[in-house]
Scaffold this motif. Structure first.
Motif, PDB file in Angstrom:
ATOM      1  N   CYS A 160     -26.896 -47.208  23.018  1.00  0.00           N
ATOM      2  CA  CYS A 160     -27.779 -46.541  23.983  1.00  0.00           C
ATOM      3  C   CYS A 160     -29.110 -46.175  23.325  1.00  0.00           C
ATOM      4  O   CYS A 160     -30.186 -46.373  23.898  1.00  0.00           O
ATOM      5  CB  CYS A 160     -27.102 -45.278  24.529  1.00  0.00           C
ATOM      6  SG  CYS A 160     -26.412 -44.209  23.246  1.00  0.00           S
ATOM      7  N   PRO A 215     -26.070 -45.826  17.859  1.00  0.00           N
ATOM      8  CA  PRO A 215     -25.301 -46.332  19.008  1.00  0.00           C
ATOM      9  C   PRO A 215     -26.183 -47.209  19.900  1.00  0.00           C
ATOM     10  O   PRO A 215     -27.412 -47.061  19.895  1.00  0.00           O
ATOM     11  CB  PRO A 215     -24.873 -45.054  19.741  1.00  0.00           C
ATOM     12  CG  PRO A 215     -25.770 -43.991  19.263  1.00  0.00           C
ATOM     13  CD  PRO A 215     -26.234 -44.362  17.899  1.00  0.00           C
ATOM     14  N   ASN A 233     -21.795 -48.799  27.480  1.00  0.00           N
ATOM     15  CA  ASN A 233     -20.472 -48.754  26.859  1.00  0.00           C
ATOM     16  C   ASN A 233     -20.047 -50.108  26.294  1.00  0.00           C
ATOM     17  O   ASN A 233     -18.949 -50.609  26.581  1.00  0.00           O
ATOM     18  CB  ASN A 233     -19.451 -48.238  27.897  1.00  0.00           C
ATOM     19  CG  ASN A 233     -18.111 -47.922  27.256  1.00  0.00           C
ATOM     20  OD1 ASN A 233     -18.029 -47.698  26.048  1.00  0.00           O
ATOM     21  ND2 ASN A 233     -17.055 -47.927  28.052  1.00  0.00           N
ATOM     22  N   HIS A 292     -16.723 -48.946  23.462  1.00  0.00           N
ATOM     23  CA  HIS A 292     -16.656 -48.034  22.299  1.00  0.00           C
ATOM     24  C   HIS A 292     -16.633 -46.571  22.714  1.00  0.00           C
ATOM     25  O   HIS A 292     -16.428 -45.688  21.890  1.00  0.00           O
ATOM     26  CB  HIS A 292     -17.806 -48.306  21.318  1.00  0.00           C
ATOM     27  CG  HIS A 292     -19.162 -47.960  21.850  1.00  0.00           C
ATOM     28  ND1 HIS A 292     -19.938 -48.858  22.537  1.00  0.00           N
ATOM     29  CD2 HIS A 292     -19.873 -46.823  21.781  1.00  0.00           C
ATOM     30  CE1 HIS A 292     -21.084 -48.287  22.867  1.00  0.00           C
ATOM     31  NE2 HIS A 292     -21.068 -47.045  22.429  1.00  0.00           N
ATOM     32  N   TRP A 293     -16.807 -46.301  23.999  1.00  0.00           N
ATOM     33  CA  TRP A 293     -16.715 -44.939  24.492  1.00  0.00           C
ATOM     34  C   TRP A 293     -15.339 -44.347  24.167  1.00  0.00           C
ATOM     35  O   TRP A 293     -15.172 -43.159  23.991  1.00  0.00           O
ATOM     36  CB  TRP A 293     -16.988 -44.967  26.000  1.00  0.00           C
ATOM     37  CG  TRP A 293     -17.191 -43.640  26.641  1.00  0.00           C
ATOM     38  CD1 TRP A 293     -17.011 -42.408  26.079  1.00  0.00           C
ATOM     39  CD2 TRP A 293     -17.621 -43.406  27.983  1.00  0.00           C
ATOM     40  NE1 TRP A 293     -17.304 -41.429  26.980  1.00  0.00           N
ATOM     41  CE2 TRP A 293     -17.679 -42.012  28.170  1.00  0.00           C
ATOM     42  CE3 TRP A 293     -17.956 -44.220  29.055  1.00  0.00           C
ATOM     43  CZ2 TRP A 293     -18.058 -41.432  29.370  1.00  0.00           C
ATOM     44  CZ3 TRP A 293     -18.329 -43.630  30.244  1.00  0.00           C
ATOM     45  CH2 TRP A 293     -18.384 -42.262  30.400  1.00  0.00           C
ATOM     46  N   TYR A 304     -20.515 -40.828  17.807  1.00  0.00           N
ATOM     47  CA  TYR A 304     -20.438 -42.266  17.526  1.00  0.00           C
ATOM     48  C   TYR A 304     -21.164 -42.564  16.200  1.00  0.00           C
ATOM     49  O   TYR A 304     -20.643 -43.260  15.328  1.00  0.00           O
ATOM     50  CB  TYR A 304     -21.087 -43.053  18.677  1.00  0.00           C
ATOM     51  CG  TYR A 304     -21.222 -44.531  18.394  1.00  0.00           C
ATOM     52  CD1 TYR A 304     -20.207 -45.422  18.761  1.00  0.00           C
ATOM     53  CD2 TYR A 304     -22.342 -45.046  17.742  1.00  0.00           C
ATOM     54  CE1 TYR A 304     -20.316 -46.776  18.495  1.00  0.00           C
ATOM     55  CE2 TYR A 304     -22.457 -46.398  17.463  1.00  0.00           C
ATOM     56  CZ  TYR A 304     -21.452 -47.255  17.850  1.00  0.00           C
ATOM     57  OH  TYR A 304     -21.556 -48.597  17.569  1.00  0.00           O
ATOM     58  N   LEU A 335     -24.934 -39.980  30.073  1.00  0.00           N
ATOM     59  CA  LEU A 335     -25.830 -41.128  29.859  1.00  0.00           C
ATOM     60  C   LEU A 335     -25.389 -42.308  30.705  1.00  0.00           C
ATOM     61  O   LEU A 335     -26.211 -43.109  31.141  1.00  0.00           O
ATOM     62  CB  LEU A 335     -25.866 -41.496  28.371  1.00  0.00           C
ATOM     63  CG  LEU A 335     -26.587 -40.450  27.500  1.00  0.00           C
ATOM     64  CD1 LEU A 335     -26.554 -40.867  26.035  1.00  0.00           C
ATOM     65  CD2 LEU A 335     -28.018 -40.264  27.950  1.00  0.00           C
ATOM     66  N   CYS A 353     -21.909 -39.204  26.476  1.00  0.00           N
ATOM     67  CA  CYS A 353     -21.789 -40.578  26.967  1.00  0.00           C
ATOM     68  C   CYS A 353     -21.594 -40.586  28.481  1.00  0.00           C
ATOM     69  O   CYS A 353     -22.152 -41.433  29.177  1.00  0.00           O
ATOM     70  CB  CYS A 353     -20.611 -41.273  26.282  1.00  0.00           C
ATOM     71  SG  CYS A 353     -20.799 -41.360  24.497  1.00  0.00           S
ATOM     72  N   PRO A 357     -23.093 -39.733  21.656  1.00  0.00           N
ATOM     73  CA  PRO A 357     -23.848 -40.598  20.735  1.00  0.00           C
ATOM     74  C   PRO A 357     -23.866 -40.084  19.287  1.00  0.00           C
ATOM     75  O   PRO A 357     -23.791 -40.876  18.344  1.00  0.00           O
ATOM     76  CB  PRO A 357     -25.252 -40.620  21.334  1.00  0.00           C
ATOM     77  CG  PRO A 357     -25.052 -40.341  22.778  1.00  0.00           C
ATOM     78  CD  PRO A 357     -23.865 -39.420  22.871  1.00  0.00           C
ATOM     79  N   CYS A 410     -26.281 -45.666  29.337  1.00  0.00           N
ATOM     80  CA  CYS A 410     -25.135 -46.169  28.567  1.00  0.00           C
ATOM     81  C   CYS A 410     -24.502 -47.368  29.259  1.00  0.00           C
ATOM     82  O   CYS A 410     -24.274 -47.335  30.466  1.00  0.00           O
ATOM     83  CB  CYS A 410     -24.100 -45.051  28.446  1.00  0.00           C
ATOM     84  SG  CYS A 410     -22.512 -45.648  27.868  1.00  0.00           S
TER      85      CYS A 410
HETATM   86  S1  SF4 Z   1     -20.679 -44.932  24.918  1.00  0.00           S
HETATM   87 FE1  SF4 Z   1     -21.937 -43.238  24.223  1.00  0.00          FE
HETATM   88  S2  SF4 Z   1     -22.695 -43.868  22.249  1.00  0.00           S
HETATM   89 FE2  SF4 Z   1     -22.009 -45.694  23.304  1.00  0.00          FE
HETATM   90  S3  SF4 Z   1     -23.801 -46.518  24.323  1.00  0.00           S
HETATM   91 FE3  SF4 Z   1     -22.736 -45.202  25.743  1.00  0.00          FE
HETATM   92  S4  SF4 Z   1     -23.751 -43.233  25.496  1.00  0.00           S
HETATM   93 FE4  SF4 Z   1     -24.255 -44.428  23.742  1.00  0.00          FE
END
Ligand code: SF4
Length: 369
Positions: free
Chosen positions: A252, A250, A333, A337-338, A347, A325, A322, A344, A331
């Motif tokens: 992040c 992912p 996002n 895609h969240w 994902y 984060l 997420c 993560p 994150c």
């Molecule tokens: S939505 Fe979740 S998987 Fe995507 S970048 Fe943010 S923390 Fe990472």
């Protein structure tokens, strides 16, 4: 001993007495939302996230806040009702305490008699831990200088107690020099054993009995408890992942990796997130060290953090969700895609399942290279 010293070693009996002498009523302190309450929550949060308890912003807290945050942290960790959380908390307190002890002993070696940071000496800590009669400076090295001795002798019984559960053949009694019922140990080894003794001291008596949710002293702590529970409950529903393909990480995690590869030091929570993710996808410490070889992450930190994250039952601490984060600014996002995954690891698993090409595991590439 003085208050700054108790703030650094709040588990000492003298520190406990100092809390009493301050005339502070913990219940009132908590009800008033004093700074020590926030510091107490951060103490537990940092223990769970980073395996240590020192403040990330030490200048923000008074010695009194530090000292009082310790009993509050013990109340909070008791209320979490989680054996592993108590173990992690006690280990984190012990790690920080021993780092301070090492610094204090080193300052003593250097003859720094009047520093602004009061030190604890070896006699005090040994007495505190009930080890005065069983740990002594090695006779052959005593008196050679004013420095702390490099070698010590410890009674076999105490040695066996403090090394029970220790990993590594070097701790087995058959591999040690034993003479007259005593085992010879190096100064660095004494610190390892002190860490065990302090960890056990801190875990003793936890969890506290008689605390009831929503009542009395606990009621004003509900939001702090909620924060901590959220950290603990961020376990994902993904099955066991054992596949390493960086192209599918992912954003992040990729961002953190790139930051480390740009030789930028990661903050504690960033490094925790990265290690928790890599451990969560099945990587061993040696693999992570190789994977992050060209980065600001060093092998020692990786080994410590991965040992802390794993237990015999597998991964114990997954990376934060997420949502968390996002709150930490990790994150961004990308492409929203969240909405497809709240975690993560989720994902990454979804990416693996959706891949229609033959994927290769980074570890296989290493063995065939
Ligand atoms: S939505 Fe979740 S998987 Fe995507 S970048 Fe943010 S923390 Fe990472």
């Amino acid at each position: 001993m003085s208050s700054p010293l108790y703030a650094r070693y709040p588990f000492l009996e003298a520190a406990r007495q100092a809390v009493g002498e301050l005339g502070v009523d913990l219940e009132t302190l908590i009800a008033d939302g004093a700074p020590a309450v926030e510091r107490g929550r951060k103490r537990v949060e940092r223990a769970l996230m980073a395996g240590r308890v020192d403040a990330e912003d030490p200048e923000a807290w008074r010695d009194e806040d530090e000292l009082l945050s310790y009993p509050i942290a013990r109340i909070l960790v008791s209320l979490l009702d989680s054996g592993p959380a108590i173990e992690k908390y006690a280990a984190a307190e012990a790690k920080t305490a021993v780092e301070r002890l090492e610094a204090d002993f080193a300052a003593g070696d250097d003859g720094l008699k009047s520093t602004t940071s009061p030190r604890v000496d070896r006699e005090t800590i040994l007495e505190e831990l009930g080890l005065t009669d069983t740990v002594v400076a090695d006779r052959e090295t005593v008196g050679q200088s004013n420095r702390e001795p490099e070698w010590f002798r410890i009674s076999v019984g105490t040695y066996l107690q403090l090394t029970s559960g220790a990993r590594g053949d070097e701790w087995r009694l058959v591999n040690r020099a034993v003479d007259g019922g005593e085992v010879r140990i190096r100064r660095e080894e004494l610190f390892v054993l002190l860490r065990t003794a302090i960890r056990r001291r801190i875990a003793a008596g936890l969890p506290f009995e008689g605390l009831t949710e929503g009542e009395g002293i606990v009621e004003p702590l509900e939001s702090d408890l909620g924060e901590l529970r959220r950290l603990l409950s961020e376990r994902t529903v993904v099955g066991r992942i054992d596949f390493v393909n960086r192209d599918l990480f992912p954003p992040c995690i990729e961002n953190l990796l790139q930051k480390a590869e740009d030789d930028i030091e990661l903050a504690a929570y960033e490094s925790f997130t990265l290690m928790a993710f890599l451990t969560g996808i099945g990587m061993e410490a040696d693999e992570i060290i190789a994977f992050c070889a060209e980065s600001s992450l060093n092998a020692e930190t990786i080994r410590y953090q991965t040992a802390y994250l794993r237990d015999d039952r597998g991964t114990q601490y997954p990376p934060p969700s997420c949502e968390t984060l996002s709150a930490y600014g990790i994150c961004h996002n990308e492409d929203n895609h969240w909405k497809d995954a709240a975690h993560p690891l989720e994902y990454y698993q979804a990416q693996l399942e959706a891949a229609d090409e033959e994927l290769s595991d980074w570890r296989e590439e290493q063995t065939t290279a």
